[in-house]
Write a protein that holds these residues in place. Structure first.
Motif, PDB file in Angstrom:
ATOM      1  N   VAL A  20       0.854  -1.197   0.000  1.00  0.00           N
ATOM      2  CA  VAL A  20       0.000   0.000   0.000  1.00  0.00           C
ATOM      3  C   VAL A  20       0.886   1.241   0.000  1.00  0.00           C
ATOM      4  O   VAL A  20       1.798   1.359   0.824  1.00  0.00           O
ATOM      5  CB  VAL A  20      -0.919   0.018   1.239  1.00  0.00           C
ATOM      6  N   ILE A  21       0.640   2.110  -0.951  1.00  0.00           N
ATOM      7  CA  ILE A  21       1.351   3.399  -0.965  1.00  0.00           C
ATOM      8  C   ILE A  21       0.414   4.410  -0.321  1.00  0.00           C
ATOM      9  O   ILE A  21      -0.689   4.652  -0.815  1.00  0.00           O
ATOM     10  CB  ILE A  21       1.742   3.808  -2.395  1.00  0.00           C
ATOM     11  N   LEU A  22       0.874   4.937   0.777  1.00  0.00           N
ATOM     12  CA  LEU A  22       0.029   5.779   1.617  1.00  0.00           C
ATOM     13  C   LEU A  22       0.623   7.186   1.695  1.00  0.00           C
ATOM     14  O   LEU A  22       1.834   7.357   1.616  1.00  0.00           O
ATOM     15  CB  LEU A  22       0.002   5.143   3.017  1.00  0.00           C
ATOM     16  N   GLY A  23      -0.222   8.147   1.891  1.00  0.00           N
ATOM     17  CA  GLY A  23       0.298   9.505   2.057  1.00  0.00           C
ATOM     18  C   GLY A  23      -0.792  10.524   1.854  1.00  0.00           C
ATOM     19  O   GLY A  23      -1.862  10.204   1.334  1.00  0.00           O
ATOM     20  N   PRO A  24      -0.524  11.755   2.274  1.00  0.00           N
ATOM     21  CA  PRO A  24      -1.549  12.799   2.119  1.00  0.00           C
ATOM     22  C   PRO A  24      -1.742  13.169   0.648  1.00  0.00           C
ATOM     23  O   PRO A  24      -0.927  12.787  -0.201  1.00  0.00           O
ATOM     24  CB  PRO A  24      -0.960  13.984   2.901  1.00  0.00           C
ATOM     25  N   ASN A  25      -2.800  13.919   0.371  1.00  0.00           N
ATOM     26  CA  ASN A  25      -3.034  14.392  -0.999  1.00  0.00           C
ATOM     27  C   ASN A  25      -1.845  15.226  -1.461  1.00  0.00           C
ATOM     28  O   ASN A  25      -1.284  16.001  -0.689  1.00  0.00           O
ATOM     29  CB  ASN A  25      -4.288  15.269  -1.055  1.00  0.00           C
ATOM     30  N   GLY A  26      -1.452  15.013  -2.721  1.00  0.00           N
ATOM     31  CA  GLY A  26      -0.355  15.803  -3.278  1.00  0.00           C
ATOM     32  C   GLY A  26       1.012  15.257  -2.941  1.00  0.00           C
ATOM     33  O   GLY A  26       2.028  15.889  -3.244  1.00  0.00           O
ATOM     34  N   ALA A  27       1.052  14.063  -2.310  1.00  0.00           N
ATOM     35  CA  ALA A  27       2.350  13.487  -1.950  1.00  0.00           C
ATOM     36  C   ALA A  27       3.076  12.917  -3.165  1.00  0.00           C
ATOM     37  O   ALA A  27       4.278  12.678  -3.116  1.00  0.00           O
ATOM     38  CB  ALA A  27       2.158  12.403  -0.898  1.00  0.00           C
ATOM     39  N   MET A  35       4.520   8.092   1.702  1.00  0.00           N
ATOM     40  CA  MET A  35       5.097   9.174   0.902  1.00  0.00           C
ATOM     41  C   MET A  35       4.700  10.540   1.439  1.00  0.00           C
ATOM     42  O   MET A  35       3.599  10.731   1.940  1.00  0.00           O
ATOM     43  CB  MET A  35       4.595   9.073  -0.555  1.00  0.00           C
ATOM     44  N   HIS A  36       5.634  11.458   1.287  1.00  0.00           N
ATOM     45  CA  HIS A  36       5.335  12.857   1.635  1.00  0.00           C
ATOM     46  C   HIS A  36       6.212  13.749   0.759  1.00  0.00           C
ATOM     47  O   HIS A  36       7.420  13.526   0.653  1.00  0.00           O
ATOM     48  CB  HIS A  36       5.623  13.091   3.122  1.00  0.00           C
ATOM     49  N   ARG A  37       5.589  14.728   0.113  1.00  0.00           N
ATOM     50  CA  ARG A  37       6.289  15.693  -0.744  1.00  0.00           C
ATOM     51  C   ARG A  37       7.189  15.025  -1.787  1.00  0.00           C
ATOM     52  O   ARG A  37       8.351  15.391  -1.939  1.00  0.00           O
ATOM     53  CB  ARG A  37       7.119  16.654   0.101  1.00  0.00           C
ATOM     54  N   GLY A  38       6.646  14.010  -2.451  1.00  0.00           N
ATOM     55  CA  GLY A  38       7.369  13.376  -3.555  1.00  0.00           C
ATOM     56  C   GLY A  38       8.482  12.437  -3.150  1.00  0.00           C
ATOM     57  O   GLY A  38       9.254  11.978  -3.996  1.00  0.00           O
ATOM     58  N   ARG A  39       8.611  12.180  -1.865  1.00  0.00           N
ATOM     59  CA  ARG A  39       9.675  11.282  -1.392  1.00  0.00           C
ATOM     60  C   ARG A  39       9.081  10.126  -0.589  1.00  0.00           C
ATOM     61  O   ARG A  39       8.004  10.272  -0.016  1.00  0.00           O
ATOM     62  CB  ARG A  39      10.643  12.037  -0.474  1.00  0.00           C
ATOM     63  N   ALA A  93       5.232  10.358   9.434  1.00  0.00           N
ATOM     64  CA  ALA A  93       4.299   9.227   9.485  1.00  0.00           C
ATOM     65  C   ALA A  93       3.496   9.273  10.783  1.00  0.00           C
ATOM     66  O   ALA A  93       2.277   9.047  10.784  1.00  0.00           O
ATOM     67  CB  ALA A  93       5.059   7.909   9.367  1.00  0.00           C
ATOM     68  N   GLY A  94       4.190   9.597  11.870  1.00  0.00           N
ATOM     69  CA  GLY A  94       3.510   9.697  13.162  1.00  0.00           C
ATOM     70  C   GLY A  94       2.423  10.755  13.129  1.00  0.00           C
ATOM     71  O   GLY A  94       1.293  10.535  13.594  1.00  0.00           O
ATOM     72  N   ALA A  95       2.768  11.917  12.562  1.00  0.00           N
ATOM     73  CA  ALA A  95       1.800  13.009  12.490  1.00  0.00           C
ATOM     74  C   ALA A  95       0.611  12.614  11.621  1.00  0.00           C
ATOM     75  O   ALA A  95      -0.541  12.916  11.956  1.00  0.00           O
ATOM     76  CB  ALA A  95       2.485  14.255  11.926  1.00  0.00           C
ATOM     77  N   TYR A  96       0.908  11.919  10.515  1.00  0.00           N
ATOM     78  CA  TYR A  96      -0.170  11.492   9.603  1.00  0.00           C
ATOM     79  C   TYR A  96      -1.113  10.530  10.314  1.00  0.00           C
ATOM     80  O   TYR A  96      -2.343  10.640  10.213  1.00  0.00           O
ATOM     81  CB  TYR A  96       0.444  10.840   8.359  1.00  0.00           C
ATOM     82  N   LEU A  97      -0.526   9.595  11.058  1.00  0.00           N
ATOM     83  CA  LEU A  97      -1.354   8.621  11.785  1.00  0.00           C
ATOM     84  C   LEU A  97      -2.160   9.291  12.906  1.00  0.00           C
ATOM     85  O   LEU A  97      -3.252   8.841  13.238  1.00  0.00           O
ATOM     86  CB  LEU A  97      -0.473   7.506  12.366  1.00  0.00           C
ATOM     87  N   ASP A  98      -1.609  10.380  13.418  1.00  0.00           N
ATOM     88  CA  ASP A  98      -2.331  11.117  14.475  1.00  0.00           C
ATOM     89  C   ASP A  98      -3.419  12.014  13.915  1.00  0.00           C
ATOM     90  O   ASP A  98      -4.122  12.696  14.675  1.00  0.00           O
ATOM     91  CB  ASP A  98      -1.346  11.980  15.280  1.00  0.00           C
ATOM     92  N   LEU A 109      -2.626  17.562   9.826  1.00  0.00           N
ATOM     93  CA  LEU A 109      -2.652  17.954   8.406  1.00  0.00           C
ATOM     94  C   LEU A 109      -1.232  18.122   7.911  1.00  0.00           C
ATOM     95  O   LEU A 109      -0.487  18.985   8.386  1.00  0.00           O
ATOM     96  CB  LEU A 109      -3.429  19.257   8.228  1.00  0.00           C
ATOM     97  N   LEU A 110      -0.831  17.270   6.986  1.00  0.00           N
ATOM     98  CA  LEU A 110       0.513  17.375   6.423  1.00  0.00           C
ATOM     99  C   LEU A 110       0.430  18.151   5.124  1.00  0.00           C
ATOM    100  O   LEU A 110      -0.376  17.820   4.255  1.00  0.00           O
ATOM    101  CB  LEU A 110       1.086  15.978   6.139  1.00  0.00           C
ATOM    102  N   VAL A 111       1.246  19.186   4.993  1.00  0.00           N
ATOM    103  CA  VAL A 111       1.236  19.942   3.733  1.00  0.00           C
ATOM    104  C   VAL A 111       2.613  19.923   3.102  1.00  0.00           C
ATOM    105  O   VAL A 111       3.599  19.634   3.739  1.00  0.00           O
ATOM    106  CB  VAL A 111       0.773  21.402   3.939  1.00  0.00           C
TER     107      VAL A 111
END
Lengths: 238, 235
Positions: A37-44, A205-209, A228-233, A236-238
């Motif tokens: 599973v490739i996981l991450g916020p929108n725009g990652a 993934m976050h910001r293309g990485r 990852a911790g913040a995302y699971l909590d 909002l990751l930007v």
């Protein structure tokens, strides 16, 4: 007998549009017949990464190798990409599947057609126009169409986004069937619940990485990175 | 205004009495125009489809050219075809001048650019819809083109209809290459031109109504087929 498609490896993979770096220096190895599973916020950059892995997009720099080989037409025919918004041809449900079947040399087309209709749960709608199906039905048809080609790898781009729980459950059941048939599944989602339910391996993934890669259990119980911790909590990751 | 009123009565009489002379003209008009439309579609559908899907240098210029040629003046086409088919022309040996075949050629030349340009638009928009799927499934170009032409069939019917409308109403080209010879090359539009020149305005107008009814009949058939397609959500 042709070589297997896995492991899938990328080295220094980059994708940029004008000055904007969408995918930034990704080194990745995917193997095993389980669900990644490739996981991450929108725009990652998740969907772009999928398209690069499939060969749908050309990287700006770096390499994608399937089983040690560069992507070519033959390799692309052995893996299937299912889009977030599946394209329904202006034909009946059965004719959509027939079109896909006509692209390969199968001697058992009728059996495959019936199997796909059965798998998608669309036997009763076989002669209905595919564009008139609901979102969930269209996605089921798209996955069944992908499966009917007997690919070694099925790549799914947010297959259940905007679907209700019932439709999502039906999609996840299809994913399970594909996995039981020995197919490698690479799935993009930003639905944490879905990632937990179906995933064996998580790539975050976050910001293309790629920020983190590991087993599903470890990722959810003990994330190694602050992102990852913040995302699971639920931050909002930007 | 009197001609206008009497023309309705004459038109009704012409239609319901089914005079052999009129039937002959109507049948020839339909034969010439439908043949020209069939030829133009046979050339225009694949060419327009290719133009919509393929990417090559000069594609934009070609699209511009065909769009411009949609407004080709019929008399110019008539003149060009006349020069090609006359005894001194390169195709003079075929002895086609002043025959229905020459009229078919002229009408086909006139409407082929229209069919190409409209097909390019119809297929182009459908291709945008299908492009990702074709690319992901590694669909060969020929298979993609055939699938697009099939799935756009109802839109292409409207395209053919536009060609029919332009061809059936055309007079300049067919009168030059056909010569408006009674029982040989006289069609609805040339008959109207002849009656007008003779001062038979009511008869000319009546023939115009008949022509309009013909065009309406063909349109109705195509629209009915399209409506069935829409009902099935295939459009």
């Amino acid at each position: 007998m042709s070589e297997g498609l896995l492991p899938l490896k990328t080295r220094g993979l980059c994708f940029a549009v004008r000055e904007k770096q969408i995918i930034d220096q990704i080194d990745l190895t995917i193997s095993g017949n389980d669900i990644t599973v490739i996981l991450g916020p929108n725009g990652a950059g998740k969907s772009v990464l999928l398209r690069l892995l499939h060969g749908f997009l050309e990287p700006s720099a770096g390499q994608v190798k399937w089983g040690g080989r560069d992507i070519d037409e033959d390799l692309r025919k052995r893996q299937v990409l299912v889009f977030q918004r599946p394209v329904m041809m202006r034909r009946s449900v059965a004719d959509n599947i027939r079109f896909v079947l006509s692209l390969r040399r199968f001697s058992d087309r009728q059996e495959r057609l019936e199997k796909a209709l059965d798998l998608a749960g669309l036997k009763a709608q076989a002669n209905q126009p595919a564009p008139r199906l609901s979102g969930g039905e269209q996605q089921r048809l798209a996955i069944a169409q992908a499966m009917v080609l007997d690919p070694e790898v099925v790549i799914l781009d947010e297959p259940s986004s905007n679907l209700d729980p019932g439709a999502t459950m039906a999609i996840e059941r299809l994913i399970e069937v594909a996995q039981n048939e020995g197919k490698k599944i690479i799935l993009v989602t930003h639905d944490l619940g879905q990632a937990k339910r179906v995933g064996n391996e998580i790539i975050f993934m976050h910001r293309g990485r790629i920020v983190e890669q590991g087993s599903c259990d470890n990722f959810f119980t003990d994330p190694k990175t602050p992102e990852a911790g913040a995302y699971l909590d639920g931050a909002l990751l930007v | 205004m009197q001609e206008f009123n009497t023309s309705f009565a004459i038109a009704a009489d012409l239609i319901f009495s089914a005079k052999p002379e009129l039937l002959e003209i109507v049948m020839l008009s339909l034969r010439v125009t439908l043949s020209a439309v069939a030829i133009a579609c046979a050339i225009g559908f694949p060419l327009g489809g290719m133009l919509a899907v393929a990417r090559f240098p000069g594609r934009g210029a070609l699209i511009l050219l065909f769009n411009t040629l949609m407004g080709l003046p019929p008399v110019v086409v008539g003149l060009l075809v006349y020069m090609m088919l006359s005894n001194a022309g390169p195709l003079g040996f075929l002895q086609l001048l002043y025959t229905p075949a020459a009229m078919i050629i002229a009408q086909a030349v006139l409407i082929t650019p229209l069919i190409i340009a409209l097909t390019c638009q119809v297929i182009g928009s459908l291709f945008l819809e299908y492009e990702e799927q074709f690319k992901a499934l590694v669909v060969p170009p020929k298979t993609a083109a055939a699938a697009l032409l099939w799935d756009a069939r109802y839109g292409l019917m409207t395209t053919a209809l536009a060609g029919f409308g332009r061809a059936v109403a055309e007079v300049g080209a067919v009168i030059i290459v056909g010569g408006n010879i009674a029982h040989v090359t006289r069609v609805m539009t040339t008959a109207i031109a002849l009656e007008t020149s003779k001062g038979e305005l009511a008869l000319a107008l009546a023939l115009g109504f008949v022509l309009l009814c013909l065009a309406m009949g063909v349109n109705a058939c195509v629209l009915a087929v399209r409506a069935i397609g829409e009902k099935r959500a295939y459009v």
